[in-house]
Design a protein around this motif. Structure first.
Motif, PDB file in Angstrom:
ATOM      1  N   ILE A 228      42.631 -16.643  -2.970  1.00 21.52           N
ATOM      2  CA  ILE A 228      43.089 -16.298  -4.395  1.00 21.52           C
ATOM      3  C   ILE A 228      42.492 -17.042  -5.375  1.00 21.52           C
ATOM      4  O   ILE A 228      42.479 -18.306  -5.628  1.00 21.52           O
ATOM      5  N   ARG A 229      41.777 -16.213  -6.358  1.00 24.38           N
ATOM      6  CA  ARG A 229      41.090 -16.997  -7.562  1.00 24.38           C
ATOM      7  C   ARG A 229      41.988 -16.974  -8.556  1.00 24.38           C
ATOM      8  O   ARG A 229      42.136 -17.997  -9.478  1.00 24.38           O
ATOM      9  N   ASP A 230      42.922 -16.123  -8.827  1.00 25.03           N
ATOM     10  CA  ASP A 230      43.836 -16.137 -10.326  1.00 25.03           C
ATOM     11  C   ASP A 230      45.313 -15.577  -9.523  1.00 25.03           C
ATOM     12  O   ASP A 230      45.389 -14.757  -8.979  1.00 25.03           O
ATOM     13  N   VAL A 231      46.140 -16.122 -10.225  1.00 25.01           N
ATOM     14  CA  VAL A 231      47.550 -15.446 -10.131  1.00 25.01           C
ATOM     15  C   VAL A 231      48.213 -15.549 -11.788  1.00 25.01           C
ATOM     16  O   VAL A 231      48.105 -16.527 -12.224  1.00 25.01           O
ATOM     17  N   GLU A 232      48.912 -14.363 -11.901  1.00 24.61           N
ATOM     18  CA  GLU A 232      49.388 -14.188 -13.543  1.00 24.61           C
ATOM     19  C   GLU A 232      50.562 -13.441 -13.519  1.00 24.61           C
ATOM     20  O   GLU A 232      50.977 -12.719 -12.242  1.00 24.61           O
ATOM     21  N   VAL A 233      51.454 -13.584 -14.210  1.00 25.50           N
ATOM     22  CA  VAL A 233      52.861 -12.821 -14.439  1.00 25.50           C
ATOM     23  C   VAL A 233      52.647 -11.689 -15.466  1.00 25.50           C
ATOM     24  O   VAL A 233      51.988 -11.857 -16.549  1.00 25.50           O
ATOM     25  N   ALA A 234      53.172 -10.564 -15.091  1.00 26.96           N
ATOM     26  CA  ALA A 234      53.063  -9.410 -15.958  1.00 26.96           C
ATOM     27  C   ALA A 234      54.259  -9.145 -16.838  1.00 26.96           C
ATOM     28  O   ALA A 234      55.270 -10.012 -16.566  1.00 26.96           O
ATOM     29  N   PRO A 235      54.277  -8.563 -17.637  1.00 25.04           N
ATOM     30  CA  PRO A 235      55.325  -8.407 -18.756  1.00 25.04           C
ATOM     31  C   PRO A 235      56.538  -7.731 -18.089  1.00 25.04           C
ATOM     32  O   PRO A 235      57.758  -8.306 -18.470  1.00 25.04           O
ATOM     33  N   ASP A 236      56.643  -7.365 -16.801  1.00 22.68           N
ATOM     34  CA  ASP A 236      57.881  -7.018 -16.271  1.00 22.68           C
ATOM     35  C   ASP A 236      58.224  -8.159 -15.341  1.00 22.68           C
ATOM     36  O   ASP A 236      59.339  -7.956 -14.448  1.00 22.68           O
ATOM     37  N   GLY A 237      57.692  -9.349 -15.120  1.00 19.97           N
ATOM     38  CA  GLY A 237      58.001 -10.499 -14.263  1.00 19.97           C
ATOM     39  C   GLY A 237      57.286 -10.493 -12.925  1.00 19.97           C
ATOM     40  O   GLY A 237      57.469 -11.327 -12.270  1.00 19.97           O
ATOM     41  N   ALA A 238      56.711  -9.395 -12.615  1.00 18.80           N
ATOM     42  CA  ALA A 238      55.803  -9.368 -11.128  1.00 18.80           C
ATOM     43  C   ALA A 238      54.635 -10.174 -11.473  1.00 18.80           C
ATOM     44  O   ALA A 238      54.124 -10.697 -12.222  1.00 18.80           O
ATOM     45  N   LEU A 239      54.487 -10.942 -10.136  1.00 21.59           N
ATOM     46  CA  LEU A 239      53.128 -11.753 -10.015  1.00 21.59           C
ATOM     47  C   LEU A 239      52.129 -10.662  -9.213  1.00 21.59           C
ATOM     48  O   LEU A 239      52.340  -9.829  -8.707  1.00 21.59           O
ATOM     49  N   TRP A 240      50.971 -10.904  -9.922  1.00 22.94           N
ATOM     50  CA  TRP A 240      49.632 -10.441  -9.582  1.00 22.94           C
ATOM     51  C   TRP A 240      48.681 -11.337  -9.454  1.00 22.94           C
ATOM     52  O   TRP A 240      48.516 -12.445 -10.024  1.00 22.94           O
ATOM     53  N   MET A 241      47.749 -11.122  -8.171  1.00 25.42           N
ATOM     54  CA  MET A 241      46.623 -11.925  -7.636  1.00 25.42           C
ATOM     55  C   MET A 241      45.409 -11.244  -7.686  1.00 25.42           C
ATOM     56  O   MET A 241      45.475  -9.841  -7.297  1.00 25.42           O
TER      57      MET A 241
ATOM     58  N   TRP B 149      37.832 -12.810 -11.388  1.00 22.04           N
ATOM     59  CA  TRP B 149      37.840 -14.252 -11.667  1.00 22.04           C
ATOM     60  C   TRP B 149      39.074 -14.275 -12.413  1.00 22.04           C
ATOM     61  O   TRP B 149      39.767 -15.327 -12.213  1.00 22.04           O
ATOM     62  N   ARG B 150      39.456 -13.621 -13.475  1.00 21.13           N
ATOM     63  CA  ARG B 150      40.829 -14.129 -14.398  1.00 21.13           C
ATOM     64  C   ARG B 150      41.345 -12.620 -14.654  1.00 21.13           C
ATOM     65  O   ARG B 150      40.837 -11.567 -15.027  1.00 21.13           O
ATOM     66  N   ILE B 151      42.736 -12.564 -14.864  1.00 20.89           N
ATOM     67  CA  ILE B 151      43.488 -11.709 -15.123  1.00 20.89           C
ATOM     68  C   ILE B 151      44.215 -11.742 -16.758  1.00 20.89           C
ATOM     69  O   ILE B 151      44.581 -13.202 -16.912  1.00 20.89           O
ATOM     70  N   ALA B 152      44.112 -10.952 -17.517  1.00 17.50           N
ATOM     71  CA  ALA B 152      44.827 -11.266 -18.843  1.00 17.50           C
ATOM     72  C   ALA B 152      45.658  -9.869 -19.187  1.00 17.50           C
ATOM     73  O   ALA B 152      45.007  -8.868 -19.261  1.00 17.50           O
ATOM     74  N   PHE B 153      46.962 -10.146 -19.212  1.00 14.14           N
ATOM     75  CA  PHE B 153      47.591  -9.001 -19.295  1.00 14.14           C
ATOM     76  C   PHE B 153      47.952  -8.670 -20.941  1.00 14.14           C
ATOM     77  O   PHE B 153      48.151  -9.304 -21.917  1.00 14.14           O
ATOM     78  N   LEU B 154      47.905  -7.211 -21.161  1.00  5.79           N
ATOM     79  CA  LEU B 154      48.084  -6.862 -22.450  1.00  5.79           C
ATOM     80  C   LEU B 154      49.537  -6.657 -22.320  1.00  5.79           C
ATOM     81  O   LEU B 154      50.243  -6.546 -21.538  1.00  5.79           O
ATOM     82  N   PRO B 155      50.208  -6.575 -23.605  1.00  8.71           N
ATOM     83  CA  PRO B 155      51.845  -6.360 -23.674  1.00  8.71           C
ATOM     84  C   PRO B 155      52.177  -5.093 -23.201  1.00  8.71           C
ATOM     85  O   PRO B 155      53.295  -4.999 -22.723  1.00  8.71           O
ATOM     86  N   ASP B 156      51.247  -4.132 -22.969  1.00  6.94           N
ATOM     87  CA  ASP B 156      51.908  -2.778 -22.432  1.00  6.94           C
ATOM     88  C   ASP B 156      51.654  -2.613 -20.913  1.00  6.94           C
ATOM     89  O   ASP B 156      51.760  -1.604 -20.152  1.00  6.94           O
ATOM     90  N   GLY B 157      51.335  -3.934 -20.337  1.00  4.56           N
ATOM     91  CA  GLY B 157      51.261  -3.985 -18.882  1.00  4.56           C
ATOM     92  C   GLY B 157      49.705  -3.912 -18.239  1.00  4.56           C
ATOM     93  O   GLY B 157      49.723  -4.278 -17.068  1.00  4.56           O
ATOM     94  N   ARG B 158      48.778  -3.292 -19.039  1.00  7.82           N
ATOM     95  CA  ARG B 158      47.695  -3.163 -18.288  1.00  7.82           C
ATOM     96  C   ARG B 158      46.930  -4.480 -18.480  1.00  7.82           C
ATOM     97  O   ARG B 158      47.326  -5.274 -19.164  1.00  7.82           O
ATOM     98  N   MET B 159      45.704  -4.706 -17.661  1.00  7.61           N
ATOM     99  CA  MET B 159      45.043  -5.838 -17.428  1.00  7.61           C
ATOM    100  C   MET B 159      43.798  -5.926 -17.896  1.00  7.61           C
ATOM    101  O   MET B 159      43.012  -4.819 -17.820  1.00  7.61           O
ATOM    102  N   LEU B 160      43.111  -6.811 -18.347  1.00  8.52           N
ATOM    103  CA  LEU B 160      41.857  -7.314 -18.548  1.00  8.52           C
ATOM    104  C   LEU B 160      41.523  -8.162 -17.230  1.00  8.52           C
ATOM    105  O   LEU B 160      41.898  -9.299 -17.212  1.00  8.52           O
ATOM    106  N   ILE B 161      40.501  -7.814 -16.617  1.00  4.62           N
ATOM    107  CA  ILE B 161      39.983  -8.655 -15.229  1.00  4.62           C
ATOM    108  C   ILE B 161      38.549  -8.448 -15.549  1.00  4.62           C
ATOM    109  O   ILE B 161      37.745  -7.776 -15.575  1.00  4.62           O
TER     110      ILE B 161
END
Length: 525
Positions: free
Chosen positions: A378-391, A47-59
């Protein structure tokens, strides 16, 4: 007067609104994708992505899970998640990092909380604890709930933090019950503005006011007309004062899945319409967006709904979609990998299987730019710390995808050493290594800024950038310094360089430490 002086927020309210509403429903998809889509792993109805500062994700997974996911696809279930009622549109919904995560390790969750008579929307806060091979939520506490419970989907459940990091905005759907969205005594169908502890925020339009002690609860009616005379299935009594009026920031929303602040401080909301009429709304205090009184769509059974053009007293959407796109979320892009899109918003599409970019005029107006068919709900799209998009894909199993510019390496970044402590990705800092050697200090700067997400140390280089120690040719100290301070605009392949300039973000001492360390690295690992 002091209650209405909110730093960094009311600047967003002083806007001139677009005079005409834009129907973007007929926009055609651009057949040329400007990015490469790479599937990394799958999850169960993510459902949702939350990026941690080190690039890992909570989903979050709607079925009830929360996963800690690396950019290589390794998943660790997070323990101690709250119980949810997974039914229809309900389940484990949103996950959001506290604006003070680097200090408090707190995360916020929104979910459908089970109980007698159905489910209700709950907002909880907990501390995220990460160890070598495990993750858990500690001290979870529900800080807000709607309390009415009952049947119906459309929870909303989106969270946005104010630019000054002091307040929390929560979107609450009307649970397919229609009429509560116009009832000032009920939180359903509202945008709420709360403190970070879930209390009514000072300065709200009805600050200090309380509502009725009891409210009627209905089951979802067939359409907007039937809702007007729907039978009351039970009466809900608030356990204390009804704080709904003092919590409310805006009213009259339907299914508010998107909620995000633009770089200029304006708050935008994105919602599903019925059969037609998805909306992008500019949210300002006290505004009424008209649901279910008006809509650019119709009831699913064909019963008409008056057009917003018939009610000049109600706020109109800035953009609407007929036919619908069925939006999943709304986010604003800021990153180095797609610098041409900085300041744009992205909308994920479910039924439309689309990714849509939106641009803004800085005056309260907006228009769609590109629309791309990505072939997945696509339920969610977010931006990672390096600027990549994740869906993430609304499916069971649903894919997790990484989007990178065409011409750039598509494999995921090399795995980084796990760390339980949050690290800052905003400003180069060697504070975690100041007591060690120069090499340790430099390594801490590299780790704190996720440099190894794009680079490596070795002859093969990284997934995105070159090796930190050169590939066959030793870089001089001056060359290393110049690249850190002001990297070239394009890479050796001619693609935009995602590396930010650190000239104004790094101290002279840290810069010297980095240059000395990188100058001593061997050409081979």
């Amino acid at each position: 007067m002091k209650h209405f002086v909110i730093a960094g927020l009311f600047l967003a309210m002083a806007s001139s609104h677009a005079s005409a509403q834009v129907n973007a429903g007929e926009q055609k998809s651009d057949p040329n994708l400007p990015f490469t889509v790479t599937q990394v792993t799958t999850l169960s109805l993510p459902w949702r992505i939350a990026f941690l500062p080190d690039g890992r994700m909570l989903i979050t997974e709607k079925v009830g899970g929360l996963q800690l996911v690396t950019q290589q696809g390794a998943k660790t279930p997070v323990a101690n998640v709250p119980a949810v009622l997974w039914k229809g549109q309900g389940g484990m919904l949103g996950v959001y990092l506290s604006p003070h995560y680097s200090k408090d390790h707190s995360v916020y969750l929104t979910y459908s909380e089970p109980g007698d008579g159905g489910s209700s929307l709950a907002l909880a806060r907990a501390q995220l604890k990460i160890e070598n091979d495990s993750a858990s939520l500690e001290g979870l506490q529900v800080i807000w709930r709607d309390g009415e419970r009952g049947e119906g989907g459309q929870f909303g459940a989106a969270v946005a933090f104010s630019p000054d990091s002091k307040y929390l905005f929560l979107s609450v759907g009307e649970r397919q019950r229609f009429t509560p969205a116009q009832d000032t005594n009920q939180p359903l169908g509202k945008i709420l503005r709360l403190t970070l502890d879930g209390k009514p925020a000072p300065g709200n339009p009805m600050a200090g006011k309380t509502g009725a002690e009891t409210v009627p609860v209905i089951d979802p009616p067939e359409d907007t007309e039937a809702a007007k005379t729907a039978p009351v299935v039970r009466t809900y009594k608030f356990p204390g004062p009804n704080l709904t009026p003092s919590e409310t920031w805006a009213t009259g929303v339907r299914t508010p899945y998107g909620l995000a602040f633009a770089p200029d401080g304006r708050l935008w909301e994105l919602e599903h319409g019925p059969r037609g009429g998805d909306e992008l709304n500019l949210v300002e205090p006290g505004r009424n967006f008209g649901w279910p009184l008006v809509s650019y769509g119709h009831n699913y059974n064909g019963v008409p709904i008056p057009s917003p053009d018939t009610r000049p007293d109600l706020a109109k959407p800035v953009i609407y979609w007929v036919p619908v796109i069925a939006p999943g979320n709304l986010m604003f892009y800021k990153g180095a990998m797609f610098p041409q899109w900085n300041g744009s918003a992205f909308v994920s599409g479910l039924a439309s299987q689309a990714l849509i970019r939106i641009t803004f005029d800085g005056k309260g107006g907006a228009q769609t730019a590109e629309r791309w068919d990505v072939g997945h709900r696509i339920r969610d799209v977010e931006v990672a710390p390096d600027g990549a998009l994740w869906m993430i894909e609304d499916a069971k199993p649903g894919g997790l995808f990484r989007l990178t510019p065409l011409g750039m390496a598509v494999s995921t970044p090399a795995a980084q050493p796990a760390t339980a402590a949050p690290v800052s990705s905003a400003t180069p800092s060697g504070s975690s290594g100041t007591t060690g050697s120069n090499a340790d200090h430099a390594k801490s700067i590299i780790a704190d800024n996720s440099c190894l997400s794009c680079h490596r140390i070795g002859a093969d280089g990284g997934e995105i950038g070159p090796s930190l120690n050169g590939v066959g040719t030793r870089r001089t100290a001056d060359q290393i310094r110049a690249v850190i301070v002001s990297p070239p605009a394009t890479t050796s392949t001619g693609t935009p360089n995602p590396m930010p300039a650190y000239g104004k973000k790094i101290t002279g001492e840290d810069l010297n430490s980095l240059v000395r360390y990188l100058s001593t690295l061997p050409l081979k690992p």
